[in-house]
Enzyme design. Structure first.
Site, PDB file in Angstrom:
ATOM      1  N   SER A 193       3.205  -5.022   8.502  1.00 38.06           N
ATOM      2  CA  SER A 193       3.058  -6.138   9.589  1.00 38.06           C
ATOM      3  C   SER A 193       4.238  -6.614   9.768  1.00 38.06           C
ATOM      4  CB  SER A 193       2.230  -7.271   8.615  1.00 38.06           C
ATOM      5  OG  SER A 193       1.634  -7.850  10.375  1.00 38.06           O
TER       6      SER A 193
ATOM      7  N   ASP B  12       1.845  -0.071  10.000  1.00 39.17           N
ATOM      8  CA  ASP B  12       1.032  -1.759  10.530  1.00 39.17           C
ATOM      9  C   ASP B  12       1.681  -2.368  11.296  1.00 39.17           C
ATOM     10  OD1 ASP B  12      -1.255  -0.847  12.103  1.00 39.17           O
ATOM     11  OD2 ASP B  12      -2.692  -2.414  11.088  1.00 39.17           O
TER      12      ASP B  12
ATOM     13  N   HIS C  79      -5.909  -4.085   9.399  1.00 39.89           N
ATOM     14  CA  HIS C  79      -4.640  -4.445   9.166  1.00 39.89           C
ATOM     15  C   HIS C  79      -5.111  -4.881   7.709  1.00 39.89           C
ATOM     16  CE1 HIS C  79      -0.591  -5.854  10.666  1.00 39.89           C
ATOM     17  NE2 HIS C  79      -1.307  -7.048   9.880  1.00 39.89           N
TER      18      HIS C  79
END
Length: 397
Positions: free
Chosen positions: A241, A264, A319
């Site tokens: 992330s 991600d 996620h």
């Protein structure tokens, strides 16, 4: 995974500095480095397993990040997660038959250094030394540093030891202020995060070279046994992330990183002018439910005809399929809080880890057997999508 080659262990280092130069302990959050090291170790019966979440302050930080009551959430988090240990030994003696390649790992927004043990432990079990950084840019839900006591604090103290001269200071997640623009904050943070990854790498380089460093955390591990244990020609950056964006920023800033894996990735914090300056191979491993056209188009700006840039998407993932929370919650809680997708979380992380290992072998020049998972890099599995499931107009790239 069934493929593990090594028993592994962890220890943590905080506020490290070169004590052979007489540098005093860190005086603020930006001095020194804080990370957990995962490494191959000798099997031992006496070694304990480390707590997954080290102390209640991290639960308080998660509560702040999620904007829920601390007192209530501490009880809930402690009930759900307080008893969990990670599958590694604490402070066990280092052991490897060869020099270990090195990975610096960067956590996501609102996370901290211990929440990605399923990724870091697997990489360490395959012979890597992995430093999972805890960022002090106020993007972690909680973290801490040590400062020297003031004169009045020293005067009232009963002991004068070096450890007793330090005070633990906690830092919690900083939310956006009312009316505040997000990009300047996140852009500043991603730059600091990259610097913290580089500082962690510099610390490992010192340890590998036999240069004494000071660890203010109380640990039984003899880090001098890591001297000459690391292959400093084979270094990679991995992150999730916000940590994925940190990987790209770090690759741009430090050529010692030979490649990067972005899990991600959240691309928003990065400057546009950075993209053409990144020269190393990058592997984007995405979830099916998190990505959107604007984010993917920024990843596509890193496409290159001469430098390998790969992307896959894992079907049925969300996620939070990359941090450990996905394994530690039941189905209904996990799906209610979007910690679980439709896919078995162990299958998802296994695909991600194997694809990561194959990419690392390819671009670090490893003499392993990870290349048997090369098809995963191209999305060749029923649970993978080559590229992305998101439709992006060519004009947006």
């Amino acid at each position: 995974t069934e493929q593990r080659r090594y028993t592994l262990s962890v220890f943590s280092m905080g506020n490290t500095c070169s004590n052979h130069l007489g540098i005093p302990p860190a005086k603020g959050p930006n001095a020194g480095s804080f990370f957990r090291i995962y490494y191959p170790c000798q099997e031992t019966e006496k070694a304990e397993r480390p707590d997954w979440v080290p102390c209640k302050e991290y639960f308080n930080g998660l509560a702040d990040f999620m904007k829920i009551n601390r007192t209530l959430s501490e009880k809930i988090f402690n009930y759900l997660f307080g008893s969990f240990k990670i599958p590694a030994f604490l402070d066990a003696p280092f052991k490897s038959n060869e020099k270990c390649p090195v990975i610096i790992f960067s956590h996501g927004l609102g996370a901290f250094r211990t929440l990605y043990s399923a990724v870091c432990a697997e990489l360490a079990s395959q012979g890597f030394i992995v430093a999972s950084v805890e960022h002090r840019d106020q993007s972690a839900s909680a973290t801490y540093y040590y400062r020297e006591k003031t004169e009045s604090e020293r005067a009232s103290a009963t002991s004068a030891s070096a450890q007793d001269n330090l005070v633990q200071e906690w830092m919690y997640y900083r939310s956006l202020k009312h009316g505040e623009s997000e990009f300047p904050l996140r852009n500043k943070q991603v730059k600091q995060r990259a610097d913290e990854c580089i500082l962690a790498l510099d610390t490992l380089i010192k340890i590998n070279s036999g240069i004494p460093v000071q660890n203010v955390l109380k640990t039984q591990f003899d880090w001098t046994t890591l001297e000459n244990s690391m292959d400093m020609c084979r270094i990679a950056a991995v992150g999730h992330s916000f940590g994925g964006a940190t990987v790209i920023e770090a690759l741009c800033k430090e050529v010692k990183f030979k490649c990067g894996i972005a899990l991600d990735a959240w691309m928003f914090p990065l400057d546009d002018e950075l993209f053409p300056r990144v020269k190393q191979p990058i592997f984007f491993i995405n979830s099916e439910k998190f990505q959107w056209a604007g984010n993917i188009s920024r990843m596509r700006k890193l496409d290159s005809a001469v430098i390998q840039r790969k992307m896959i998407t894992i079907r049925g993932t969300v996620h939070q399929s990359f941090p450990d929370f996905t394994f530690l919650t039941g189905n209904w809680i996990g799906k209610l809080m979007k910690l679980k997708g439709e896919i078995d979380p162990e299958l998802a992380i296994d695909l991600s880890n194997k694809a990561t290992l194959a990419f690392l072998q390819r671009h670090l020049g490893l003499e392993k057997n990870f290349n048997r998972w090369d098809p995963l890099i191209d999305g060749q599995d029923e649970n993978l999508i080559q590229g992305t499931n998101v439709r992006v107009l060519q004009s947006a790239i």
